[in-house]
Write a protein that holds these residues in place. Structure first.
Motif, PDB file in Angstrom:
ATOM      1  N   MET A  60       0.824  -1.204   0.000  1.00 42.48           N
ATOM      2  CA  MET A  60       0.000   0.000   0.000  1.00 42.48           C
ATOM      3  C   MET A  60       0.863   1.261   0.000  1.00 42.48           C
ATOM      4  SD  MET A  60      -2.890  -1.301   2.704  1.00 42.48           S
ATOM      5  CE  MET A  60      -3.933   0.141   2.495  1.00 42.48           C
ATOM      6  N   ARG A  61       1.951   1.239   0.751  1.00 44.29           N
ATOM      7  CA  ARG A  61       2.836   2.404   0.813  1.00 44.29           C
ATOM      8  C   ARG A  61       3.456   2.700  -0.543  1.00 44.29           C
ATOM      9  NH1 ARG A  61       5.649   0.812   4.870  1.00 44.29           N
ATOM     10  NH2 ARG A  61       7.246  -0.322   3.747  1.00 44.29           N
ATOM     11  N   ASN A  62       3.773   1.662  -1.303  1.00 44.96           N
ATOM     12  CA  ASN A  62       4.441   1.838  -2.584  1.00 44.96           C
ATOM     13  C   ASN A  62       3.478   2.067  -3.742  1.00 44.96           C
ATOM     14  OD1 ASN A  62       6.958   1.491  -1.410  1.00 44.96           O
ATOM     15  ND2 ASN A  62       6.942  -0.722  -1.691  1.00 44.96           N
ATOM     16  N   GLU A  63       2.175   1.942  -3.495  1.00 48.32           N
ATOM     17  CA  GLU A  63       1.201   2.204  -4.561  1.00 48.32           C
ATOM     18  C   GLU A  63       1.224   3.704  -4.881  1.00 48.32           C
ATOM     19  OE1 GLU A  63      -1.474   1.199  -7.474  1.00 48.32           O
ATOM     20  OE2 GLU A  63      -0.394  -0.163  -6.132  1.00 48.32           O
ATOM     21  N   LEU A  64       1.416   4.012  -6.164  1.00 52.52           N
ATOM     22  CA  LEU A  64       1.591   5.398  -6.588  1.00 52.52           C
ATOM     23  C   LEU A  64       0.409   6.261  -6.168  1.00 52.52           C
ATOM     24  CD1 LEU A  64       3.515   7.219  -8.208  1.00 52.52           C
ATOM     25  CD2 LEU A  64       2.121   6.764 -10.220  1.00 52.52           C
ATOM     26  N   GLY A  65       0.704   7.349  -5.455  1.00 53.83           N
ATOM     27  CA  GLY A  65      -0.325   8.304  -5.062  1.00 53.83           C
ATOM     28  C   GLY A  65      -0.893   8.080  -3.674  1.00 53.83           C
ATOM     29  N   MET A  66      -0.617   6.952  -3.043  1.00 52.59           N
ATOM     30  CA  MET A  66      -1.209   6.650  -1.747  1.00 52.59           C
ATOM     31  C   MET A  66      -0.788   7.667  -0.683  1.00 52.59           C
ATOM     32  SD  MET A  66      -3.074   4.757   0.290  1.00 52.59           S
ATOM     33  CE  MET A  66      -3.352   3.111  -0.399  1.00 52.59           C
ATOM     34  N   MET A  67       0.507   7.814  -0.459  1.00 49.40           N
ATOM     35  CA  MET A  67       0.990   8.678   0.610  1.00 49.40           C
ATOM     36  C   MET A  67       0.696  10.154   0.316  1.00 49.40           C
ATOM     37  SD  MET A  67       2.023   6.356   2.589  1.00 49.40           S
ATOM     38  CE  MET A  67       2.931   7.130   3.924  1.00 49.40           C
ATOM     39  N   VAL A  68       0.786  10.535  -0.964  1.00 46.76           N
ATOM     40  CA  VAL A  68       0.495  11.924  -1.343  1.00 46.76           C
ATOM     41  C   VAL A  68      -0.973  12.247  -1.099  1.00 46.76           C
ATOM     42  CG1 VAL A  68       0.406  13.548  -3.270  1.00 46.76           C
ATOM     43  CG2 VAL A  68       2.349  12.005  -3.042  1.00 46.76           C
ATOM     44  N   SER A  69      -1.871  11.324  -1.454  1.00 47.07           N
ATOM     45  CA  SER A  69      -3.302  11.549  -1.259  1.00 47.07           C
ATOM     46  C   SER A  69      -3.654  11.646   0.218  1.00 47.07           C
ATOM     47  CB  SER A  69      -4.102  10.417  -1.915  1.00 47.07           C
ATOM     48  OG  SER A  69      -3.896  10.388  -3.310  1.00 47.07           O
ATOM     49  N   LEU A  70      -3.053  10.783   1.023  1.00 47.34           N
ATOM     50  CA  LEU A  70      -3.292  10.851   2.476  1.00 47.34           C
ATOM     51  C   LEU A  70      -2.785  12.168   3.046  1.00 47.34           C
ATOM     52  CD1 LEU A  70      -2.284   7.202   3.462  1.00 47.34           C
ATOM     53  CD2 LEU A  70      -4.599   8.157   3.493  1.00 47.34           C
ATOM     54  N   ASP A  71      -1.647  12.612   2.547  1.00 45.82           N
ATOM     55  CA  ASP A  71      -1.078  13.877   2.998  1.00 45.82           C
ATOM     56  C   ASP A  71      -1.999  15.043   2.645  1.00 45.82           C
ATOM     57  OD1 ASP A  71       1.054  14.652   4.524  1.00 45.82           O
ATOM     58  OD2 ASP A  71       2.300  15.220   2.830  1.00 45.82           O
ATOM     59  N   ASN A  72      -2.578  14.997   1.448  1.00 52.48           N
ATOM     60  CA  ASN A  72      -3.487  16.069   1.031  1.00 52.48           C
ATOM     61  C   ASN A  72      -4.715  16.139   1.939  1.00 52.48           C
ATOM     62  OD1 ASN A  72      -1.819  16.753  -1.086  1.00 52.48           O
ATOM     63  ND2 ASN A  72      -2.908  15.499  -2.588  1.00 52.48           N
ATOM     64  N   ILE A  73      -5.257  14.970   2.314  1.00 51.73           N
ATOM     65  CA  ILE A  73      -6.437  14.953   3.187  1.00 51.73           C
ATOM     66  C   ILE A  73      -6.082  15.478   4.569  1.00 51.73           C
ATOM     67  CG2 ILE A  73      -8.139  13.453   4.308  1.00 51.73           C
ATOM     68  CD1 ILE A  73      -8.008  11.667   1.845  1.00 51.73           C
ATOM     69  N   ARG A  74      -4.897  15.135   5.053  1.00 48.58           N
ATOM     70  CA  ARG A  74      -4.475  15.616   6.381  1.00 48.58           C
ATOM     71  C   ARG A  74      -4.440  17.141   6.443  1.00 48.58           C
ATOM     72  NH1 ARG A  74       0.885  13.308   8.627  1.00 48.58           N
ATOM     73  NH2 ARG A  74       1.684  14.132   6.660  1.00 48.58           N
ATOM     74  N   ASN A  75      -4.152  17.771   5.308  1.00 48.56           N
ATOM     75  CA  ASN A  75      -3.998  19.225   5.280  1.00 48.56           C
ATOM     76  C   ASN A  75      -5.234  19.955   4.781  1.00 48.56           C
ATOM     77  OD1 ASN A  75      -1.274  19.039   6.150  1.00 48.56           O
ATOM     78  ND2 ASN A  75      -0.628  18.546   4.061  1.00 48.56           N
ATOM     79  N   ARG A  76      -6.306  19.219   4.486  1.00 44.96           N
ATOM     80  CA  ARG A  76      -7.538  19.864   4.035  1.00 44.96           C
ATOM     81  C   ARG A  76      -8.321  20.426   5.232  1.00 44.96           C
ATOM     82  NH1 ARG A  76     -10.808  16.209  -0.245  1.00 44.96           N
ATOM     83  NH2 ARG A  76     -12.326  17.854   0.226  1.00 44.96           N
ATOM     84  N   HIS A  77      -8.923  21.582   5.006  1.00 44.78           N
ATOM     85  CA  HIS A  77      -9.687  22.214   6.081  1.00 44.78           C
ATOM     86  C   HIS A  77     -11.178  22.279   5.758  1.00 44.78           C
ATOM     87  CE1 HIS A  77      -6.005  23.349   8.156  1.00 44.78           C
ATOM     88  NE2 HIS A  77      -5.521  23.797   7.004  1.00 44.78           N
ATOM     89  N   ASP A  78     -11.579  21.659   4.660  1.00 48.36           N
ATOM     90  CA  ASP A  78     -12.998  21.670   4.285  1.00 48.36           C
ATOM     91  C   ASP A  78     -13.701  20.373   4.677  1.00 48.36           C
ATOM     92  OD1 ASP A  78     -11.450  20.277   2.448  1.00 48.36           O
ATOM     93  OD2 ASP A  78     -12.885  20.582   0.818  1.00 48.36           O
ATOM     94  N   ILE A  79     -13.001  19.511   5.424  1.00 48.06           N
ATOM     95  CA  ILE A  79     -13.618  18.265   5.879  1.00 48.06           C
ATOM     96  C   ILE A  79     -13.471  18.163   7.393  1.00 48.06           C
ATOM     97  CG2 ILE A  79     -13.259  17.017   3.714  1.00 48.06           C
ATOM     98  CD1 ILE A  79     -10.815  15.750   4.842  1.00 48.06           C
ATOM     99  N   ALA A  80     -14.257  17.291   7.994  1.00 47.92           N
ATOM    100  CA  ALA A  80     -14.292  17.176   9.450  1.00 47.92           C
ATOM    101  C   ALA A  80     -12.954  16.690  10.016  1.00 47.92           C
ATOM    102  CB  ALA A  80     -15.415  16.224   9.863  1.00 47.92           C
ATOM    103  N   ASP A  81     -12.692  17.105  11.254  1.00 41.39           N
ATOM    104  CA  ASP A  81     -11.445  16.704  11.921  1.00 41.39           C
ATOM    105  C   ASP A  81     -11.357  15.189  12.087  1.00 41.39           C
ATOM    106  OD1 ASP A  81     -10.591  19.295  12.138  1.00 41.39           O
ATOM    107  OD2 ASP A  81     -11.404  19.592  14.156  1.00 41.39           O
TER     108      ASP A  81
END
Length: 268
Positions: free
Chosen positions: A65-86
């Motif tokens: 899962m870690r090596n699947e392209l886009g996995m870690m970047v997508s998780l990082d993007n969600i962590r930094n989003r402020h338009d979704i619940a904590d």
């Protein structure tokens, strides 16, 4: 069938530990879940996160899962989003933390062992490298076949995989084969152009234009032999392969359905 229906059924299937390995090993399902992480509908994003959280409960799945392209970047993007619940962002943080590779702890004993074995390690042990390319024009199966045939003829190409939905091609090559040479071969198709995908200092992906080289690229004189159709282990690439341990009554059929939906929707 819509995205929410598919990801909801994948979540229900992944709640059963017997189904998780089959989902992780199915490239269409795993890559589709990553795409769902950037979906416009928050319910789809939340459901995809919960599915991935189930899959992460088995440590054996972490590397895939870690090596699947886009996995870690997508998780990082969600962590930094402020338009979704904590609560949703916290799930993304937990998954990101669990998937991070373990930190190697060096002790005097381990350093001593490394020194002892260094005599046997050649500097040429790293004979291969991996290159990720963004391919302009890679938008259907016909173009994929054109690119596949071009790469098969290049000496030094070891293996390659496609992600048509993202117009990506990940290529493993010998260390002496340059990225510019690959770009030149791809440009020879006259319908495809390549840019290299790299990460900048901030960790964000960027596209780097590749100049065409005039140096000759060594090519294979003939393509490798393939198994005849009736002996081929994969007769229908549109169908997902289900592991024997999967429950045939409900799990297996729904993973096939989800994989087919993702394949047709994202041209996987």
């Amino acid at each position: 069938m819509d995205a929410l229906s598919v990801v909801t059924h994948l979540k229900d299937l992944s709640s059963d530990p017997l189904n998780r390995t089959s989902i992780v090993k199915d490239k269409s399902c795993l890559a589709g879940l990553i795409l769902f992480l950037s979906h416009q509908e928050i319910r789809v994003v939340e459901c995809a996160l919960k599915t991935i959280a189930y899959l992460c409960e088995n440590p054996c799945h972490h590397e895939i899962m870690r090596n699947e392209l886009g996995m870690m970047v997508s998780l990082d993007n969600i962590r930094n989003r402020h338009d979704i619940a904590d609560e949703i962002r916290q799930v993304a943080r937990n998954i990101h933390s669990s998937l991070k590779p373990p930190v190697n702890v060096y002790t005097p004993e381990s350093n001593l062992r490394k020194t002892k074995h260094q005599f046997f390690i050649s500097s040429s042990i790293k004979r291969a490298k991996t290159i990720t390319l963004h391919i302009h024009g890679l938008d259907n199966v016909e173009r994929k076949n054109i690119l596949e045939e071009a790469l098969l003829r290049v000496k030094g190409v070891i293996s390659f995989t496609f992600q048509i939905a993202m117009k990506r091609c990940t290529i493993r090559v010998k260390s002496d084969l340059t990225t510019e040479s690959l770009a030149s071969v791809i440009a020879e198709t006259r319908v495809l152009q390549a840019q290299q995908v790299i990460k900048n200092e901030s960790g964000n992906e960027i596209y780097v234009p590749l100049p065409k080289t005039d140096l000759p690229v060594e090519k294979n004189s003939c393509l490798p032999d393939y198994l005849p159709e009736e002996e081929s282990p994969q007769k229908d690439v549109e169908k997902a392969i289900t592991c024997p341990g999967l429950k045939e009554s409900s799990g297996g059929s729904w993973i096939n359905t989800a994989a087919n939906f993702l394949t047709k929707t994202f041209y996987w």
